[in-house]
Design a protein around this motif. Sequence first.
Motif, PDB file in Angstrom:
ATOM      1  N   HIS A 122      36.665  50.572  25.862  1.00 33.17           N
ATOM      2  CA  HIS A 122      36.890  50.598  27.213  1.00 33.17           C
ATOM      3  C   HIS A 122      36.709  51.755  27.195  1.00 33.17           C
ATOM      4  N   PRO A 123      36.118  52.188  27.969  1.00 28.03           N
ATOM      5  CA  PRO A 123      35.562  53.840  29.418  1.00 28.03           C
ATOM      6  C   PRO A 123      36.833  53.277  30.464  1.00 28.03           C
ATOM      7  N   PRO A 124      37.029  53.475  30.994  1.00 30.91           N
ATOM      8  CA  PRO A 124      38.130  53.802  31.952  1.00 30.91           C
ATOM      9  C   PRO A 124      36.893  53.917  33.489  1.00 30.91           C
ATOM     10  N   LYS A 125      37.745  52.593  34.569  1.00 34.98           N
ATOM     11  CA  LYS A 125      36.891  52.567  35.362  1.00 34.98           C
ATOM     12  C   LYS A 125      35.475  52.520  35.488  1.00 34.98           C
ATOM     13  N   SER A 126      35.305  51.492  34.496  1.00 37.11           N
ATOM     14  CA  SER A 126      33.500  51.233  33.997  1.00 37.11           C
ATOM     15  C   SER A 126      33.400  49.366  34.475  1.00 37.11           C
ATOM     16  N   GLY A 127      34.174  48.253  34.397  1.00 41.10           N
ATOM     17  CA  GLY A 127      34.371  47.721  34.518  1.00 41.10           C
ATOM     18  C   GLY A 127      35.107  46.766  33.328  1.00 41.10           C
ATOM     19  N   GLY A 128      35.465  47.655  32.932  1.00 37.87           N
ATOM     20  CA  GLY A 128      36.327  46.789  31.284  1.00 37.87           C
ATOM     21  C   GLY A 128      37.484  45.974  31.407  1.00 37.87           C
ATOM     22  N   SER A 129      38.312  46.463  33.029  1.00 37.10           N
ATOM     23  CA  SER A 129      39.080  45.598  33.164  1.00 37.10           C
ATOM     24  C   SER A 129      38.464  43.746  33.464  1.00 37.10           C
ATOM     25  N   THR A 130      37.479  43.981  34.139  1.00 33.64           N
ATOM     26  CA  THR A 130      36.595  42.794  34.562  1.00 33.64           C
ATOM     27  C   THR A 130      36.404  42.386  33.309  1.00 33.64           C
TER      28      THR A 130
ATOM     29  N   ALA B 174      37.910  42.476  38.405  1.00 32.93           N
ATOM     30  CA  ALA B 174      39.527  42.789  38.193  1.00 32.93           C
ATOM     31  C   ALA B 174      39.450  44.521  38.778  1.00 32.93           C
ATOM     32  N   ASN B 175      40.519  44.616  39.345  1.00 38.16           N
ATOM     33  CA  ASN B 175      40.741  45.990  39.086  1.00 38.16           C
ATOM     34  C   ASN B 175      40.128  47.066  39.554  1.00 38.16           C
ATOM     35  N   ARG B 176      38.842  45.997  40.466  1.00 38.41           N
ATOM     36  CA  ARG B 176      38.359  47.433  42.248  1.00 38.41           C
ATOM     37  C   ARG B 176      38.968  48.335  42.144  1.00 38.41           C
ATOM     38  N   ALA B 177      39.006  49.760  42.498  1.00 35.70           N
ATOM     39  CA  ALA B 177      39.623  50.979  43.538  1.00 35.70           C
ATOM     40  C   ALA B 177      40.174  50.138  44.786  1.00 35.70           C
ATOM     41  N   HIS B 178      41.292  49.993  44.850  1.00 34.14           N
ATOM     42  CA  HIS B 178      41.686  49.308  46.620  1.00 34.14           C
ATOM     43  C   HIS B 178      41.936  50.918  47.397  1.00 34.14           C
ATOM     44  N   PRO B 179      40.927  50.281  48.384  1.00 39.26           N
ATOM     45  CA  PRO B 179      40.442  51.451  48.982  1.00 39.26           C
ATOM     46  C   PRO B 179      42.159  51.440  50.032  1.00 39.26           C
ATOM     47  N   LYS B 180      41.625  53.255  50.367  1.00 38.81           N
ATOM     48  CA  LYS B 180      43.006  53.810  51.157  1.00 38.81           C
ATOM     49  C   LYS B 180      42.657  54.330  52.675  1.00 38.81           C
ATOM     50  N   SER B 181      42.940  55.592  52.921  1.00 37.18           N
ATOM     51  CA  SER B 181      42.603  56.099  53.989  1.00 37.18           C
ATOM     52  C   SER B 181      40.674  55.939  53.912  1.00 37.18           C
ATOM     53  N   PRO B 182      39.501  56.539  54.844  1.00 40.26           N
ATOM     54  CA  PRO B 182      38.302  57.434  54.652  1.00 40.26           C
ATOM     55  C   PRO B 182      38.394  58.558  54.089  1.00 40.26           C
TER      56      PRO B 182
ATOM     57  N   PRO C   1      27.415  57.250  35.551  1.00 43.16           N
ATOM     58  CA  PRO C   1      28.475  58.630  35.172  1.00 43.16           C
ATOM     59  C   PRO C   1      28.991  58.597  36.810  1.00 43.16           C
ATOM     60  N   LEU C   2      28.202  59.175  37.714  1.00 40.75           N
ATOM     61  CA  LEU C   2      28.243  59.310  38.808  1.00 40.75           C
ATOM     62  C   LEU C   2      29.022  58.817  39.406  1.00 40.75           C
ATOM     63  N   ALA C   3      28.701  57.539  39.334  1.00 41.94           N
ATOM     64  CA  ALA C   3      29.366  55.840  40.365  1.00 41.94           C
ATOM     65  C   ALA C   3      31.111  56.204  39.737  1.00 41.94           C
ATOM     66  N   ARG C   4      30.691  55.855  37.891  1.00 41.59           N
ATOM     67  CA  ARG C   4      31.928  55.801  37.715  1.00 41.59           C
ATOM     68  C   ARG C   4      32.976  56.966  37.812  1.00 41.59           C
ATOM     69  N   GLN C   5      32.716  58.467  37.812  1.00 39.59           N
ATOM     70  CA  GLN C   5      33.343  59.807  38.931  1.00 39.59           C
ATOM     71  C   GLN C   5      33.904  58.838  40.190  1.00 39.59           C
ATOM     72  N   ILE C   6      33.666  58.792  41.068  1.00 40.05           N
ATOM     73  CA  ILE C   6      34.060  58.183  42.822  1.00 40.05           C
ATOM     74  C   ILE C   6      34.715  57.629  42.186  1.00 40.05           C
ATOM     75  N   SER C   7      34.419  56.538  41.707  1.00 39.76           N
ATOM     76  CA  SER C   7      35.663  54.963  41.936  1.00 39.76           C
ATOM     77  C   SER C   7      36.447  55.996  40.817  1.00 39.76           C
ATOM     78  N   HIS C   8      36.998  56.576  40.097  1.00 38.28           N
ATOM     79  CA  HIS C   8      37.972  56.882  39.218  1.00 38.28           C
ATOM     80  C   HIS C   8      38.616  57.709  40.414  1.00 38.28           C
ATOM     81  N   PHE C   9      38.186  58.309  41.502  1.00 38.69           N
ATOM     82  CA  PHE C   9      38.451  59.381  42.528  1.00 38.69           C
ATOM     83  C   PHE C   9      39.767  58.190  43.473  1.00 38.69           C
ATOM     84  N   HIS C  10      38.900  57.677  43.832  1.00 37.17           N
ATOM     85  CA  HIS C  10      39.389  55.851  44.276  1.00 37.17           C
ATOM     86  C   HIS C  10      40.341  55.498  44.196  1.00 37.17           C
ATOM     87  N   TYR C  11      40.028  55.015  43.249  1.00 39.21           N
ATOM     88  CA  TYR C  11      41.265  54.629  41.701  1.00 39.21           C
ATOM     89  C   TYR C  11      42.562  55.601  41.757  1.00 39.21           C
ATOM     90  N   ALA C  12      42.157  56.623  41.741  1.00 39.69           N
ATOM     91  CA  ALA C  12      43.529  57.813  41.567  1.00 39.69           C
ATOM     92  C   ALA C  12      44.129  57.901  42.781  1.00 39.69           C
TER      93      ALA C  12
END
Length: 427
Positions: free
Chosen positions: A30-38, A209-217, A100-111
């Motif tokens: 399960h690589p983080p932020k790659s759809g594994g929770s889904t 599942a576990n889609r990064a919840h939007p914060k402020s833009p 890989p780039l989409a995963r990195q951006i998603s990980h930022f929003h998740y964090a």
Amino acid sequence: MNKLPISNLPKLYHQALPEITLSLPLFFIHPPKSGGSTVRTFFDLNLGSNQFSDFLWNRPRWNNCKQKFSISKFGGGHFSFGYHRALKMAVNYTTILRDPLARQISHFHYARSGKNGEVSQGVPISLMEAGAMRGDISIDEWVSESYDDLNLFTKMVSGHPNPDTTSLQVAKNNLRAHFLAVGTCEDMSSYLLRLCATGGLQMPFFVEANRAHPKSPVSPVSDAAKRKFLETNRLDVELYTEASTLIAQDEQSYGPAFADALEQVKQIQRQINSMPNPHVHDSFAFGFNDEHLSKVRTFIKDCNLDAIQHFLTQAREAKYHGRADLYEGHVDGILDGVVRGWALNFTHPAEAVHLKVVCGDRVVATGRTGEPRADVQAAGYDTPTSGFSISLPKNMVSPEEDLHVLIEGTSNRFPSSGPWRLGWHLA
């Protein structure tokens, strides 16, 4: 061989599907932020709650988790290829990758969202993730500096903690030799349909599942940050391309029945996606709602599944090709011209392991296991005669040359396989 307990799974088809016999448990990397929770919701839909073994190193009662894995035959976690060594058993692997780039951006929003608020409930967080959560790290910094991991996919699929170009080739070989199915986050339905075909499950569906919840833009990622990320993570970019090629070949190999089934899966999945979803921003850390998953199962039962059933029947009646064997071992040392250690075949524990000692591109000696090693057996391995002693020919190797101990006919290496030099370990 142990049969997968398909008879215990939910009965959703009008006719029973042919059973598929799997001799090995299935481990989901399960690589983080790659759809594994889904993907985890897919397993819960098929197996029921609390049947999938979620492995954590610091989890209490790890042996109980391993025992459950041996019985249910499904488990996984945020671990790399090679976890079968910790389990001391052979497994089949599966994994999902993401651009890989989409995963990195998603990980930022998740964090930045505090892992969808679950950090406040005790979910662990790294120092870099904490920096993004506080606002100390911008999205450009996160992407350009490859914060929280570098070449993550290559690291996890190869099992090499510090991946290089050799690791990339190992990762490519592993995908072909040891993974029942590989998928991408961009086409979850294809992955789950093929995993049903090879893994003996029935429902190629999921609950997001576990889609990064939007914060402020935040500001968009700069082109310079993207370029730097793609350059420093070029191993992952190439591995993702390789995986996409393997997936296309896999899909084509199944013939037109796969395309018909996939279209039906996607039609049904679109309707599942339109249902109210309590898990869209939830990880599996606190479990999934059984009532909601039950509603999804009931909905699927009422759908027309003919194309899916036809494909799975066809795929399971075809000859099943098992994965390559998995090995473990250790080189104790080279003393007085003799290489000593132990090795075993997890997949076929009773078989001797054939070894070779190589120096550059030269094979300088060969041997096989067969000597008693009570210490290895006492450590929990099933093979009583895993020991080996391989004599090196005199004057064929100088003290300055590197030696490696390899398993014949495979790219598998155990951690202490080399490089060695006469009388001492170089690595």
